[in-house]
Design an enzyme around this catalytic site. Structure first.
Site, PDB file in Angstrom:
ATOM      1  N   ASP A  35       0.585  -1.230  -0.200  1.00 57.83           N
ATOM      2  CA  ASP A  35       0.503  -0.371  -0.337  1.00 57.83           C
ATOM      3  C   ASP A  35       0.552   1.209  -0.304  1.00 57.83           C
ATOM      4  O   ASP A  35       0.822   2.378   0.885  1.00 57.83           O
ATOM      5  CB  ASP A  35      -0.987  -0.024   1.012  1.00 57.83           C
ATOM      6  CG  ASP A  35      -1.631  -1.279   1.061  1.00 57.83           C
ATOM      7  OD1 ASP A  35      -2.131  -1.720   0.269  1.00 57.83           O
ATOM      8  OD2 ASP A  35      -2.346  -1.688   2.189  1.00 57.83           O
ATOM      9  N   GLU A  36       2.144   1.029  -0.798  1.00 58.38           N
ATOM     10  CA  GLU A  36       3.083   2.803  -0.602  1.00 58.38           C
ATOM     11  C   GLU A  36       2.375   3.168  -1.510  1.00 58.38           C
ATOM     12  O   GLU A  36       2.818   4.342  -1.575  1.00 58.38           O
ATOM     13  CB  GLU A  36       4.671   2.009  -1.084  1.00 58.38           C
ATOM     14  CG  GLU A  36       5.305   0.974  -0.405  1.00 58.38           C
ATOM     15  CD  GLU A  36       4.648  -0.412  -0.337  1.00 58.38           C
ATOM     16  OE1 GLU A  36       3.933  -0.751  -1.236  1.00 58.38           O
ATOM     17  OE2 GLU A  36       5.656  -1.070   0.143  1.00 58.38           O
ATOM     18  N   GLY A  37       1.772   3.419  -2.581  1.00 64.54           N
ATOM     19  CA  GLY A  37       1.090   4.247  -3.703  1.00 64.54           C
ATOM     20  C   GLY A  37       1.719   3.322  -4.760  1.00 64.54           C
ATOM     21  O   GLY A  37       1.885   4.370  -5.860  1.00 64.54           O
ATOM     22  N   LYS A  38       2.214   2.204  -5.050  1.00 65.41           N
ATOM     23  CA  LYS A  38       2.853   1.451  -6.263  1.00 65.41           C
ATOM     24  C   LYS A  38       1.901   1.335  -8.362  1.00 65.41           C
ATOM     25  O   LYS A  38       1.658   2.509  -8.533  1.00 65.41           O
ATOM     26  CB  LYS A  38       2.693   0.004  -5.917  1.00 65.41           C
ATOM     27  CG  LYS A  38       3.948  -0.705  -4.981  1.00 65.41           C
ATOM     28  CD  LYS A  38       3.644  -1.931  -4.348  1.00 65.41           C
ATOM     29  CE  LYS A  38       2.422  -2.414  -3.965  1.00 65.41           C
ATOM     30  NZ  LYS A  38       2.070  -2.040  -2.595  1.00 65.41           N
ATOM     31  N   ALA A  50      -4.053  -7.349  -3.822  1.00 68.49           N
ATOM     32  CA  ALA A  50      -3.511  -6.985  -4.645  1.00 68.49           C
ATOM     33  C   ALA A  50      -5.155  -6.203  -3.684  1.00 68.49           C
ATOM     34  O   ALA A  50      -5.883  -5.899  -4.722  1.00 68.49           O
ATOM     35  CB  ALA A  50      -2.545  -6.742  -5.507  1.00 68.49           C
ATOM     36  N   GLY A  51      -4.316  -4.823  -3.899  1.00 67.69           N
ATOM     37  CA  GLY A  51      -5.311  -3.779  -4.419  1.00 67.69           C
ATOM     38  C   GLY A  51      -4.518  -2.148  -4.537  1.00 67.69           C
ATOM     39  O   GLY A  51      -4.012  -1.468  -3.873  1.00 67.69           O
ATOM     40  N   HIS A  52      -4.730  -2.105  -5.596  1.00 61.99           N
ATOM     41  CA  HIS A  52      -3.920  -0.643  -6.539  1.00 61.99           C
ATOM     42  C   HIS A  52      -5.322   0.509  -7.185  1.00 61.99           C
ATOM     43  O   HIS A  52      -5.597   0.398  -7.479  1.00 61.99           O
ATOM     44  CB  HIS A  52      -2.785  -1.118  -7.801  1.00 61.99           C
ATOM     45  CG  HIS A  52      -2.069  -2.406  -7.283  1.00 61.99           C
ATOM     46  ND1 HIS A  52      -1.797  -2.388  -7.784  1.00 61.99           N
ATOM     47  CD2 HIS A  52      -1.590  -2.338  -5.982  1.00 61.99           C
ATOM     48  CE1 HIS A  52      -0.078  -3.753  -7.563  1.00 61.99           C
ATOM     49  NE2 HIS A  52      -0.775  -3.676  -6.338  1.00 61.99           N
ATOM     50  N   GLN A  81       2.110  -6.182  -2.770  1.00 59.55           N
ATOM     51  CA  GLN A  81       2.688  -6.198  -1.520  1.00 59.55           C
ATOM     52  C   GLN A  81       3.927  -5.380  -1.641  1.00 59.55           C
ATOM     53  O   GLN A  81       3.845  -4.456  -1.942  1.00 59.55           O
ATOM     54  CB  GLN A  81       2.571  -8.167  -1.670  1.00 59.55           C
ATOM     55  CG  GLN A  81       1.197  -8.749  -1.176  1.00 59.55           C
ATOM     56  CD  GLN A  81       1.043  -8.873  -2.674  1.00 59.55           C
ATOM     57  OE1 GLN A  81       1.863  -9.315  -3.567  1.00 59.55           O
ATOM     58  NE2 GLN A  81      -1.054  -8.378  -2.447  1.00 59.55           N
ATOM     59  N   THR A 104       2.714 -12.634   2.950  1.00 59.27           N
ATOM     60  CA  THR A 104       2.034 -13.025   1.810  1.00 59.27           C
ATOM     61  C   THR A 104       2.695 -13.996   1.739  1.00 59.27           C
ATOM     62  O   THR A 104       3.852 -14.947   1.428  1.00 59.27           O
ATOM     63  CB  THR A 104       1.447 -12.506   0.919  1.00 59.27           C
ATOM     64  OG1 THR A 104       0.753 -12.781  -0.299  1.00 59.27           O
ATOM     65  CG2 THR A 104       2.515 -11.590   0.228  1.00 59.27           C
ATOM     66  N   GLY A 150     -11.289  -3.437   3.155  1.00 61.60           N
ATOM     67  CA  GLY A 150     -12.006  -1.718   4.553  1.00 61.60           C
ATOM     68  C   GLY A 150     -11.105  -2.035   5.853  1.00 61.60           C
ATOM     69  O   GLY A 150     -11.942  -1.266   6.416  1.00 61.60           O
ATOM     70  N   ARG A 151     -10.021  -2.706   5.324  1.00 62.08           N
ATOM     71  CA  ARG A 151     -10.043  -3.140   7.544  1.00 62.08           C
ATOM     72  C   ARG A 151      -8.648  -2.110   7.524  1.00 62.08           C
ATOM     73  O   ARG A 151      -8.062  -0.922   7.034  1.00 62.08           O
ATOM     74  CB  ARG A 151      -8.525  -4.203   7.585  1.00 62.08           C
ATOM     75  CG  ARG A 151      -9.363  -5.154   7.571  1.00 62.08           C
ATOM     76  CD  ARG A 151      -8.836  -6.590   7.655  1.00 62.08           C
ATOM     77  NE  ARG A 151      -7.059  -6.741   6.748  1.00 62.08           N
ATOM     78  CZ  ARG A 151      -6.427  -7.752   7.005  1.00 62.08           C
ATOM     79  NH1 ARG A 151      -6.466  -8.868   7.728  1.00 62.08           N
ATOM     80  NH2 ARG A 151      -6.266  -7.572   5.759  1.00 62.08           N
ATOM     81  N   LYS A 155       2.792  10.313  -0.992  1.00 63.41           N
ATOM     82  CA  LYS A 155       2.168  11.065   0.297  1.00 63.41           C
ATOM     83  C   LYS A 155       2.413  11.651   1.468  1.00 63.41           C
ATOM     84  O   LYS A 155       1.732  11.981   2.210  1.00 63.41           O
ATOM     85  CB  LYS A 155       1.794   9.298   1.432  1.00 63.41           C
ATOM     86  CG  LYS A 155       0.687   8.751   0.552  1.00 63.41           C
ATOM     87  CD  LYS A 155      -0.731   7.559   1.651  1.00 63.41           C
ATOM     88  CE  LYS A 155      -1.761   8.216   1.675  1.00 63.41           C
ATOM     89  NZ  LYS A 155      -2.346   7.185   1.958  1.00 63.41           N
ATOM     90  N   GLY A 178      -0.087  13.567  -4.232  1.00 66.77           N
ATOM     91  CA  GLY A 178      -1.759  13.394  -4.024  1.00 66.77           C
ATOM     92  C   GLY A 178      -1.934  11.915  -4.650  1.00 66.77           C
ATOM     93  O   GLY A 178      -1.007  11.591  -5.360  1.00 66.77           O
TER      94      GLY A 178
END
Ligand code: GDP
Ligand code: IMO
Ligand code: MG
Length: 448
Positions: free
Chosen positions: A23-26, A49-51, A247, A262, A326-327, A355, A439
């Site tokens: 979740d670094e903003g990849k 993953a959630g990008h 990840q 993972t 959503g955690r 960020k 941003g």
């Protein structure tokens, strides 16, 4: 930029990786950089993953699809090292087609799934939850997407690939073929035998399997021509590739904070295998890190912020909520030993810090070194339980994104970045801090 090693090679692969706990903003960085590449390729991971990308005020969260998908000129390749949930992938394709106003057929030129990519079946999700449950308080806090069991099934040689399904349908369709269902039944029997489970799976799993098979059929159009040399052929034709990691380094199955990791390798070394191309095609490695750290799921991390007030301030300002589950993500200070470890293990050429527009604080801290048995070290230990104490460097600085349009680099942020540079150089690493992201939108980024 590293030199290409052979004249016969026309294109090359640069790599974008997460340097922390994901979740670094990849996704945002890949979307930005993709303008300069012909292909964006995922080489590991799956729908864990959630990008997140933003397009004309609309948010798009990608799980299986590479983050080059919004560019007209970019082909998006899901490599052999990935595991894919067909149902999730189809939903993503639907979202993308709505956002871009293109039909699924029109997206055919943009999406290429390797025949060698593996499948996550509802059974794997079922197992993921069962295994987590059996671990009780020492559970990993997985995303529940079936990642561990799907990768384990590959090693157990019982999983199946996109190409297998395609092939089976071709040969057996006319003969009332039930191969898919048979395989699911075999996998279930295998698990019950192997783990002594008494997994009773109701008819809904078979209903899900049927639906799943339909989804596989729908995806065949993106798989048919993608054999193992597809990417290599593209490179030889002069196409440049941006490989997108999922990840982060500390979640790597071998080199992360085991066992709170993972089930795939996430570091740079995983890319040649996960894409099925030789090493000689690889160019530079770009590492992405937030100016602070976050972690979602089980287990602690060394620089976690203990002060609840500061924890909440940063979590809320950064909207640190998992894009997949959503955690809430736990926040921590930037961790220098951890960062140096990640830069070294991945041999990062360029560092991008994200960020930087998020800073609700008046002063910040940085984990500068750890103490192990009274000894100060600035390298990451074998196991974080060895750390007796984390020494924090207090920096009396604050910054925020200037409203008058002047550069954020004219604020105290510059001093903060100088500190990072100083520690990188002090460790003899060659990594250059090249950009900061200020941003969530594609162009909220500046060179430094
Ligand atoms: P990924 O998994 O590494 O792609 O990162 P995620 O998408 O899970 O989480 C990063 C979050 O931060 C997303 O909501 C992004 O839209 C957002 N984001 C990325 N870069 C920046 C940035 O520089 N500033 C701000 N404010 N948000 C950012
Ligand atoms: P992106 O690509 C953050 C974490 C989970 C859990 C552990 C194992 O968006 O950065 P898994 O479902 O993979 O078996 O869960 O890894 N995790 C992530 N954390 N970002 C991710 O991906 C993650 N993918 C998995 O929370 O702790
Ligand atoms: Mg994410």
């Amino acid at each position: 930029m590293k030199k290409k090693t052979s004249k016969t090679i026309q294109g090359w692969i640069d790599l974008v990786l997460g340097l922390q706990w994901g979740d670094e903003g990849k996704g945002k960085i890949v979307d930005y950089l993709a303008a300069n590449y012909d292909i964006v390729a995922r080489f590991q991971g799956g729908p864990n993953a959630g990008h997140t990308l933003w397009h004309k005020g609309k948010k798009l969260v990608l799980h299986n699809l590479p983050s080059g998908i919004l560019h007209n000129h970019v082909s998006n390749f899901i490599g052999p090292g990935c595991i894919v949930n067909p149902t999730t992938l189809l939903e993503e394709i639907k979202q993308v087609s709505e956002i871009l106003g293109l039909s699924k057929e029109q997206l055919k030129d943009r999406i290429f799934i390797s025949k060698n990519a593996f499948i996550i079946h509802p059974l794997h999700q079922h197992l993921d939850k069962a295994i987590e449950c059996s671990k009780g308080t020492s559970s990993v806090g997985t995303t529940g997407k079936g990642i561990g069991p799907a990768y384990a099934a590959i090693k157990d040689r019982i999983n199946f690939r996109f190409g297998d399904v395609l092939l089976n349908q071709k040969f057996f369709k006319s003969q009332e073929y039930t191969g898919f269902e048979d395989r699911v039944i075999n996998q279930l029997a295998f698990y019950n035998e192997k783990y002594g489970y008494k997994m009773i799976v109701g008819p809904e799993l078979y209903d899900q399997s049927l639906l799943f098979e339909h989804h596989m059929e729908e995806l065949n159009q993106y798989v048919t021509f993608v054999d193992i040399f597809w990417l290599q052929n593209q490179l030889d034709e002069g196409k440049d590739v941006l490989a997108e990691g999922a990840q982060g380094t500390m979640l790597d199955n071998n080199f992360g904070c085991y066992p709170m990791v993972t089930s795939s390798n996430t570091i740079a070394g995983a890319a040649p295998i996960g894409l099925g191309v030789p090493m000689k095609y690889f160019g530079k490695t770009i590492g992405v890190a937030k100016w602070y750290t976050t972690k979602v799921g089980g287990g602690s991390f060394p620089s976690e912020i203990k002060d609840e007030h500061i924890q909440t301030l940063l979590q809320e300002a950064g909207q640190e909520v998992g894009a997949t589950t959503g955690r809430k993500r736990k926040c921590g200070w930037l961790d220098i030993p951890q960062l140096l470890y990640a830069l070294r293990i991945n041999d990062v050429d360029e560092l991008i810090v994200t960020k930087v527009d998020i800073n609700p604080l008046h002063s910040v801290e940085i984990a500068s070194c750890y103490c192990l048995e009274e000894q100060k070290i600035d390298s990451f230990p074998f196991d974080i339980s060895e750390i007796h104490h984390v020494a924090f460097h207090h920096l009396d600085m604050k910054w925020k994104l200037p409203e008058d349009g002047s550069s954020i680099l004219d604020t105290d942020l510059r001093l903060y970045l100088d500190y990072i540079r100083m520690r990188i150089e002090g460790n003899g690493l060659q990594t250059k801090l090249t950009m900061v992201s200020h941003g969530p939108n594609r162009d909220d980024i500046i060179r430094c």
